[in-house]
Scaffold this motif. Structure first.
Motif, mmCIF file in Angstrom:
data_model
loop_
_atom_site.group_PDB
_atom_site.id
_atom_site.type_symbol
_atom_site.label_atom_id
_atom_site.label_comp_id
_atom_site.label_asym_id
_atom_site.label_seq_id
_atom_site.Cartn_x
_atom_site.Cartn_y
_atom_site.Cartn_z
ATOM 1 N N ALA A 360 18.914 29.383 60.172
ATOM 2 C CA ALA A 360 18.724 29.293 61.621
ATOM 3 C C ALA A 360 19.980 28.811 62.346
ATOM 4 N N TYR A 361 20.955 28.297 61.597
ATOM 5 C CA TYR A 361 22.171 27.768 62.215
ATOM 6 C C TYR A 361 23.245 28.848 62.323
ATOM 7 N N ASN A 362 24.150 28.665 63.286
ATOM 8 C CA ASN A 362 25.246 29.623 63.420
ATOM 9 C C ASN A 362 26.278 29.400 62.307
ATOM 10 N N PRO A 363 27.198 30.345 62.103
ATOM 11 C CA PRO A 363 28.135 30.245 60.972
ATOM 12 C C PRO A 363 28.966 28.966 60.964
ATOM 13 N N TRP A 364 29.336 28.486 62.141
ATOM 14 C CA TRP A 364 30.145 27.270 62.207
ATOM 15 C C TRP A 364 29.357 26.081 61.672
ATOM 16 N N ILE A 365 28.097 25.939 62.084
ATOM 17 C CA ILE A 365 27.280 24.821 61.623
ATOM 18 C C ILE A 365 27.001 24.947 60.130
ATOM 19 N N LYS A 602 32.958 40.080 62.849
ATOM 20 C CA LYS A 602 33.247 38.854 63.582
ATOM 21 C C LYS A 602 32.489 37.670 62.973
ATOM 22 N N PHE A 603 31.248 37.903 62.562
ATOM 23 C CA PHE A 603 30.427 36.853 61.963
ATOM 24 C C PHE A 603 31.108 36.274 60.729
ATOM 25 N N TYR A 604 31.561 37.153 59.845
ATOM 26 C CA TYR A 604 32.162 36.687 58.594
ATOM 27 C C TYR A 604 33.494 35.992 58.854
ATOM 28 N N GLU A 605 34.278 36.518 59.774
ATOM 29 C CA GLU A 605 35.565 35.902 60.090
ATOM 30 C C GLU A 605 35.362 34.513 60.700
ATOM 31 N N GLU A 606 34.330 34.384 61.529
ATOM 32 C CA GLU A 606 34.036 33.076 62.120
ATOM 33 C C GLU A 606 33.632 32.078 61.036
ATOM 34 N N PHE A 607 32.829 32.535 60.092
ATOM 35 C CA PHE A 607 32.404 31.662 58.996
ATOM 36 C C PHE A 607 33.595 31.246 58.139
ATOM 37 N N ARG A 608 34.433 32.202 57.747
ATOM 38 C CA ARG A 608 35.584 31.870 56.905
ATOM 39 C C ARG A 608 36.567 30.956 57.635
ATOM 40 N N SER A 609 36.740 31.185 58.928
ATOM 41 C CA SER A 609 37.632 30.333 59.715
ATOM 42 C C SER A 609 37.117 28.902 59.765
#
Length: 740
Positions: A360-365, A602-609
């Motif tokens: 339920a959390y976004n990639p950053w969290i 974009k989702f995966y790049e945000e998570f890896r970043s």
């Protein structure tokens, strides 16, 4: 008498220190078996003994006696104010103790930084204060505090050196052993000091077995044996667990059975869900000291009618509770290594943490949570991920961090005994379903879930009628609570009709409807929505009970990642007008959230970043509040609609005049029930500060509610028939991201 505190009551240094030592013995007694190292506990005892001896300095004692009007005259220090925590290490007789170099460093720095200051000490100045002032107090200190002190001619060079900013202990420079020793001593000193200062217990219910409470509840009130999932977690209390299990398998009880006798933090993304779990454990399981901690937990505890709610609130804030329901921003923010993070991290060394519904959390969290799990694993605590869906990239990240070792069990639980859902993909915009929704509502309970508040309001206005209800996040707290209570009542009644809502119901409200109409969302979100229809029932007909609308989807790009939306639609196509099993659901999430599918998105790049940034964070870049805001992703403001504000003017006037602090707190909680959280980008130019002020002790005027604004936007709700659209949209084409 050496004075340590004047508020809330006068307290001598000896009394305050003894309060720490009393709590030390409780802590050691409760957790020595989990941290079985005598030298660690001896160091912590010394840290508690000496942490505030710097308050003996002339400047501090002069201010204390003046504040209390004792009449005692103390010669002012020519050096002015110097924080006491930087002076306290100079009273350590380190030359007399058999400490290793690392133990000495840890003890000095744990004491020196038990208050994190923005101003770093001038070590030369500290040496002068010690030589010219502090040594003159040795006789008094030895007599009153009954501690061993150094020889007056003890060299202070080694102590001075440890107070330089560049000497602060960290994992990269000093190695893992020294770093984790420092975390434990400094972090647990924080716990002791904060609990003693607040006059709350350091731990409660040390002997309570949460698993036994849960088994008793299941046997006597639910009257059912343990299910396979529950039996598995009960039998693996000594392991870290990653569990993927469908809705309706008793996941909450399974988590509590895993908790056993250990201190446990149970996290969820939604406050409403936490409140419901708290009520369940407090009332149905009859565990009165269960804790609750989130942004508005005090209000819930108060409104719940618990006579000792203030005690529970204090114990929760100081992590004293044996079982604490909380949000991740309250407890799992330590990966940011903010100033004072050691308290949160050290607590993990003897605790278990349940992370429920991680998807339920976004990639950053999620990146923060995975880093937190790694840190918990390293310091000796235990974790459980309990979720209906687990993206494969998150599992891969845990493998890369070497978390999935012999201490961790991964299991999937899916009941293939019956089918709950049959889906129908509709290549239309959901507004075109108005006729079908209306016709089905005469015979069924129909749930409509859309991706934005504005789209929900649009549909409500199209379907307006006696049996149509609306629930979203743009109602003030009082009205939202009424609507949440009503949707639960409706779901359990014999009535038929329509409820239009947003992601709000995905994880926060336990309801079961007959038919679901939903906009396309990402697969993890969709499966949560499925769980609000035929939640625990077998599908008893051949028609679809889930209709997914794939065109002109609201929130595309702004709420949900476009690539994952497209992947979700692609992978769902083969299931059009087909039954979908629980194993199908698990596999869909694995495939869509695999590295192969997400690479380049974009989702995966945000998570890896996010993972990269967290792995390379320097210590103490942030304050506690800054870390919490980052983790929450705060992009919102609390507002009171003008029409509501005009109705509570009398309450605000009373707050402005009220002098009793407890009554002011009560009034602020009541006012909080009239607020609603809105995105900061929305309603620009329509917000203004509340024009009520109080005069502080310094004679300055302060806004009584500095973090709440008035919003000049129409608000529509009738408390009698529970109807209305809430806050009007500033622009109906604007996408709202305020779905929580």
């Amino acid at each position: 008498m050496i004075i340590a505190k004047t508020r809330p009551v006068k307290e001598s240094l000896k009394e305050h220190t003894q309060n720490l030592l009393d709590r030390f013995h409780v802590l050691r007694g409760a957790y020595f078996s989990l941290i079985p190292n005598e030298r660690i506990w001896n160091l912590l005892y010394k840290a508690a003994q000496y942490h505030d001896l710097g308050k003996m300095n002339n400047d501090f004692q002069g201010k204390m006696h003046k504040a209390l009007n004792t009449g005692e005259v103390i010669v002012p220090s020519k050096y002015g104010h110097v924080p006491h925590n930087y002076l306290s290490p100079f009273f350590l007789p380190v030359a007399k103790w058999n400490l290793t170099k690392d133990e000495r460093r840890v003890l000095i720095q744990a004491i020196a930084y038990h208050h994190e200051r923005n101003i770093q000490p001038d070590v030369s100045l500290l040496s002068n204060i010690y030589k010219e002032e502090l040594v003159n107090h040795f006789l008094n200190l030895e007599k009153e505090m009954e501690v061993e002190l150094p020889n007056k001619d003890q060299k202070v060079l080694k102590i001075r050196r440890e107070l330089r900013q560049e000497e602060r202990i960290n994992e990269i420079k000093d190695g893992r052993d020294t770093y984790y020793l420092y975390i434990l001593i400094k972090g647990l000193l924080h716990r002791l000091d904060h609990a003693a200062s607040a006059h709350v217990p350091i731990e409660v219910d040390q002997e309570v077995d949460i698993a036994d409470l849960t088994r008793k509840y299941l046997k006597q009130k639910i009257k059912k044996p343990l299910r396979p999932l529950q039996n598995f977690t009960y039998q693996h209390q000594d392991k870290n667990l990653i569990i993927v299990a469908q809705t309706g398998m008793g996941k909450t009880e399974a988590s509590l059975l895993w908790a056993g006798k250990d201190k446990t933090f149970f996290t969820l993304p939604i406050r409403v869900s936490l409140n419901a779990l708290y009520n369940r454990v407090h009332d149905e399981m009859e565990y009165p000291t269960v804790g609750l901690l989130h942004g508005s937990s005090a209000s819930h505890l108060d409104q719940n009618g618990d006579e000792n709610w203030e005690v529970i609130n204090d114990q929760s804030k100081h992590f004293a509770s044996k079982l604490l329901f909380t949000t991740v921003d309250q407890i799992l923010k330590f990966p940011f290594k903010f100033k004072g993070y050691e308290k949160f991290f050290a607590t993990m060394a003897y605790s278990k943490v349940v992370i429920d519904e991680i998807q339920a959390y976004n990639p950053w969290i999620v990146a923060v949570l995975l880093k937190a799990i790694e840190m918990i694993h390293r310091i000796g605590g235990k974790f459980m991920i309990m979720t209906a869906t687990l993206p494969q990239i998150y599992l891969d990240e845990l493998k890369d961090r070497k978390i999935l070792d012999d201490s961790c069990e991964y299991q999937e639980f899916a009941d293939e005994a019956f089918i709950r859902h049959k889906v129908s993909l509709q290549d239309k915009e959901i507004g075109q379903a108005v006729g079908r929704i209306s016709s089905m509502a005469s015979d069924y309970k129909v749930l409509v879930i859309v991706n934005t508040v504005d789209r929900a309001v649009e549909l409500f206005q199209q379907l307006d009628g006696e049996n149509v209800h609306l629930l979203h996040s743009r109602f003030i707290q009082r009205d939202r609570a009424l609507l949440e209570k009503e949707i639960k009542r409706f779901a359990e009644s014999d009535e038929n009709g329509i409820w239009i809502t947003t992601q709000l119901v995905e994880a926060s409200i336990d309801i079961d409807f007959d038919v679901l109409f939903t906009e396309l969302s990402t697969i993890d979100s969709l499966l949560q929505r499925f769980g609000r229809c035929y939640r625990k029932r077998e599908l008893d007909h051949d028609d679809p009970n889930v209709f997914i609308y794939t065109r002109d989807v609201s929130g595309r790009k702004y709420v949900y990642d476009e690539d994952i939306l497209d992947l979700t639609e692609e992978y769902l196509r083969p299931f059009d007008h087909q039954a979908i099993t629980e194993v199908d659901k698990v596999n869909l999430v694995k495939k869509i959230y695999s590295k192969d599918e997400l690479a380049g998105t974009k989702f995966y790049e945000e998570f890896r970043s996010a993972v990269h940034k967290l792995n390379n964070l320097e210590d103490y870049q942030y304050t506690n509040d800054q870390a919490q805001k980052i983790l929450r992703g705060i992009q919102s403001s609390n507002v009171i609609p003008r029409v509501i504000y005009d109705q509570i003017i009398d309450l605000l006037e009373k707050l402005e005049k009220e002098t009793n602090s407890n009554e002011r707190i009560r009034m602020r909680r009541e006012i909080e029930s009239y607020t609603v959280s809105v995105p900061t980008y929305k309603y620009k130019g329509l917000r203004s500060p509340i024009d009520f002020y109080q005069t502080g002790k310094d004679g300055r005027k302060y806004n009584v509610l500095p973090h709440v604004e008035i919003l000049d936007v129409e608000y529509d709700f009738d408390c009698e028939d529970l109807s209305g659209v809430g806050l009007a949209a500033k622009d109906t084409s604007e996408v709202s991201m305020n779905f929580f």
